[in-house]
Design a protein around this motif. Structure first.
Motif, PDB file in Angstrom:
ATOM      1  N   GLN A 181       0.512 -49.448  81.951  1.00 25.98           N
ATOM      2  CA  GLN A 181      -0.338 -49.495  83.138  1.00 25.98           C
ATOM      3  C   GLN A 181       0.208 -48.584  84.232  1.00 25.98           C
ATOM      4  O   GLN A 181      -0.545 -47.859  84.891  1.00 25.98           O
ATOM      5  CB  GLN A 181      -0.455 -50.925  83.650  1.00 25.98           C
ATOM      6  CG  GLN A 181      -1.332 -51.060  84.897  1.00 25.98           C
ATOM      7  CD  GLN A 181      -1.378 -52.478  85.425  1.00 25.98           C
ATOM      8  OE1 GLN A 181      -0.855 -53.401  84.813  1.00 25.98           O
ATOM      9  NE2 GLN A 181      -1.998 -52.653  86.575  1.00 25.98           N
ATOM     10  N   ASP A 240       2.175 -45.928  83.831  1.00 25.36           N
ATOM     11  CA  ASP A 240       2.049 -44.529  83.412  1.00 25.36           C
ATOM     12  C   ASP A 240       0.617 -44.031  83.563  1.00 25.36           C
ATOM     13  O   ASP A 240       0.394 -42.844  83.868  1.00 25.36           O
ATOM     14  CB  ASP A 240       2.504 -44.376  81.963  1.00 25.36           C
ATOM     15  CG  ASP A 240       4.001 -44.621  81.786  1.00 25.36           C
ATOM     16  OD1 ASP A 240       4.727 -44.570  82.800  1.00 25.36           O
ATOM     17  OD2 ASP A 240       4.431 -44.870  80.640  1.00 25.36           O
ATOM     18  N   ALA A 241      -0.350 -44.922  83.339  1.00 30.40           N
ATOM     19  CA  ALA A 241      -1.760 -44.533  83.448  1.00 30.40           C
ATOM     20  C   ALA A 241      -2.255 -44.585  84.887  1.00 30.40           C
ATOM     21  O   ALA A 241      -3.382 -44.175  85.163  1.00 30.40           O
ATOM     22  CB  ALA A 241      -2.621 -45.440  82.573  1.00 30.40           C
ATOM     23  N   CYS A 267      -3.118 -47.175  86.789  1.00 29.39           N
ATOM     24  CA  CYS A 267      -4.319 -48.010  86.833  1.00 29.39           C
ATOM     25  C   CYS A 267      -4.096 -49.230  87.711  1.00 29.39           C
ATOM     26  O   CYS A 267      -2.972 -49.700  87.886  1.00 29.39           O
ATOM     27  CB  CYS A 267      -4.729 -48.455  85.428  1.00 29.39           C
ATOM     28  SG  CYS A 267      -5.445 -47.136  84.430  1.00 29.39           S
ATOM     29  N   SER A 287      -5.001 -47.428  73.819  1.00 32.82           N
ATOM     30  CA  SER A 287      -5.455 -47.660  75.182  1.00 32.82           C
ATOM     31  C   SER A 287      -6.554 -46.683  75.575  1.00 32.82           C
ATOM     32  O   SER A 287      -6.664 -45.583  75.021  1.00 32.82           O
ATOM     33  CB  SER A 287      -4.288 -47.545  76.166  1.00 32.82           C
ATOM     34  OG  SER A 287      -3.736 -46.247  76.139  1.00 32.82           O
ATOM     35  N   LYS A 302      -8.487 -45.496  79.374  1.00 31.03           N
ATOM     36  CA  LYS A 302      -8.618 -45.631  80.821  1.00 31.03           C
ATOM     37  C   LYS A 302     -10.084 -45.505  81.211  1.00 31.03           C
ATOM     38  O   LYS A 302     -10.782 -44.603  80.745  1.00 31.03           O
ATOM     39  CB  LYS A 302      -7.789 -44.544  81.514  1.00 31.03           C
ATOM     40  CG  LYS A 302      -7.735 -44.665  83.030  1.00 31.03           C
ATOM     41  CD  LYS A 302      -6.785 -43.622  83.611  1.00 31.03           C
ATOM     42  CE  LYS A 302      -6.706 -43.710  85.133  1.00 31.03           C
ATOM     43  NZ  LYS A 302      -5.753 -42.711  85.683  1.00 31.03           N
ATOM     44  N   GLU A 339      -9.543 -48.485  88.735  1.00 27.14           N
ATOM     45  CA  GLU A 339      -9.174 -47.877  87.464  1.00 27.14           C
ATOM     46  C   GLU A 339      -8.563 -48.964  86.574  1.00 27.14           C
ATOM     47  O   GLU A 339      -7.619 -49.651  86.971  1.00 27.14           O
ATOM     48  CB  GLU A 339      -8.170 -46.751  87.679  1.00 27.14           C
ATOM     49  CG  GLU A 339      -8.682 -45.603  88.535  1.00 27.14           C
ATOM     50  CD  GLU A 339      -9.833 -44.866  87.862  1.00 27.14           C
ATOM     51  OE1 GLU A 339      -9.837 -44.766  86.609  1.00 27.14           O
ATOM     52  OE2 GLU A 339     -10.732 -44.394  88.585  1.00 27.14           O
ATOM     53  N   LEU A 363      -7.015 -50.011  82.731  1.00 22.61           N
ATOM     54  CA  LEU A 363      -6.485 -49.587  81.439  1.00 22.61           C
ATOM     55  C   LEU A 363      -6.802 -50.676  80.420  1.00 22.61           C
ATOM     56  O   LEU A 363      -6.313 -51.801  80.525  1.00 22.61           O
ATOM     57  CB  LEU A 363      -4.978 -49.360  81.512  1.00 22.61           C
ATOM     58  CG  LEU A 363      -4.351 -48.813  80.218  1.00 22.61           C
ATOM     59  CD1 LEU A 363      -4.851 -47.392  79.954  1.00 22.61           C
ATOM     60  CD2 LEU A 363      -2.828 -48.832  80.293  1.00 22.61           C
TER      61      LEU A 363
END
Length: 361
Positions: free
Chosen positions: A64, A66-67, A69, A124, A126, A143, A145
């Motif tokens: 989460q 890293d993305a 979100c 995953s 997004k 946003e 994930l």
């Protein structure tokens, strides 16, 4: 024979199963019924399972981050632990570098971790979620994930690890007795060396009901993760522990995250007294740490005995007096958010102590 004596009926049943498929007890399959070993660094299967469950939650949280979100959505679940343990044991039985069969040590835990992740696939996606205006609330966007957990089956792993016919036979036998492996993943045998040392140092004249409280508390040391709002009034191991769940109770930085289900500090104290009393007594009578404090008589620190309760300022945390160390300082058994587990520590942070009315009822 020593391993059988230490492990009880669960151990004996597993030994019988392994003998039926012709697997030598000296093989690495023995790590599943060796009681965790007694050497430095050895752990029980239930401790290793708790550790890896926590690592799954940490990996999801990192995904989460890293993305970048706002929120995480989880679909699916990892493979059941009896299946993971069965595959692990059979794979190790064919490994030339499987290590000692008598203990589950760091190398064996790493091998178990490898099997778990080989059997757990994470994918995953997004996505942007639009929330329309409603009443006085303005429209907003977040946003998300979306993570899907796909478990690989034992049959998948037969092919992946290229099991021999003998290993296939052993795996079939273990899977047919998966309830035994489930018992290992949720074993209440006291395996922590710190817990064993604490119990060995208890006063010989300690009241039986107090000794029972401390022994029960020590059953979960290292095995149950901290979970904000987590409660359990079940005799013995709660099958929900370790399963991935979303924290729904408000008031914590972990609210909304996914973590292995466990207990919070007051939930742990409730479980201990509930199990010690055979399901007849809940120390907080349905409340949290503050309620538990109200069912205690204030005492001084010098009066502390194993089984008494200790509290942080404002009753923000509760623990159970386990005994004293060699220097005479108090040792506390508690489910701590800082350690994310049931642990034994000193009394640092605890500022008040009470004697549960349980001992006078």
């Amino acid at each position: 024979m020593a391993a059988i004596a230490a492990g009880g009926s669960i151990v004996l049943s597993i030994v019988v199963v392994l003998c039926l498929v012709g697997v030598l007890l000296a093989s690495p399959l023995g790590i599943l019924f060796a009681g965790g070993g007694s050497g430095p660094g050895s752990v029980s299967p239930s401790e290793a399972v708790a550790q890896i469950n926590g690592e799954l939650a940490e990996r999801l949280e990192q995904m989460q981050v890293d993305a970048d979100c706002d929120r995480l959505e989880i679909t699916g679940a990892p493979p059941p632990w009896p299946e993971v343990l069965a595959v692990f044991a059979v794979r190790q039985s064919g490994s030339a570098e499987s290590g000692s069969p008598a203990v589950l040590d760091a190398a064996q835990v790493e091998a178990l971790r490898t099997v778990f992740w080989d059997m757990t696939k994470l994918t995953s996606e997004k996505k942007t979620v639009e929330h329309p205006a409603s009443g006085s609330a303005v429209a907003w966007t977040e946003e998300v994930l979306s993570v899907t957990i796909t478990p690989r089956t034992p049959d998948d792993m037969r092919v992946f690890y290229q099991f021999t016919a003998e290993q296939d036979q052993a795996l079939d036998a273990l899977l047919d007795n998966s309830e035994l492996l489930a018992s290992l993943a949720g074993d209440l045998t006291i395996s922590s060396q710190a817990a064993k040392d604490l119990l060995a140092a208890l006063p010989a004249d300690l009241a039986p009901e107090r000794r029972a409280v401390v022994q029960t508390a020590c059953q979960l040391v290292g095995k149950v993760r901290y979970f904000w709002g987590g409660k359990s009034l079940k005799i013995g191991w709660d099958d929900r522990w370790g399963t991935l769940r979303q924290v729904t109770a408000a008031g914590s930085s972990t609210t909304g995250t996914y973590r292995p289900f466990g207990m919070d500090c007051s939930g742990f104290a409730d479980w201990v007294f509930y199990n010690t009393s055979g399901g007849e007594y809940v120390i907080g009578h349905g409340g949290g740490a503050h309620a538990q404090h109200t069912y205690c008589t204030p005492i001084s620190w010098d009066e502390a005995l194993p089984g008494d309760l200790v509290f942080y300022p404002g009753d923000e945390h509760v623990g159970i007096v386990g005994g004293r160390d060699e220097a005479g300082d108090l040792l506390i058994v508690h489910c701590a958010s800082s350690a994310n587990n049931v642990v034994i520590t000193g009394k640092s942070g605890f500022t008040s102590i009470g004697r549960p009315v349980y001992y006078s009822e």
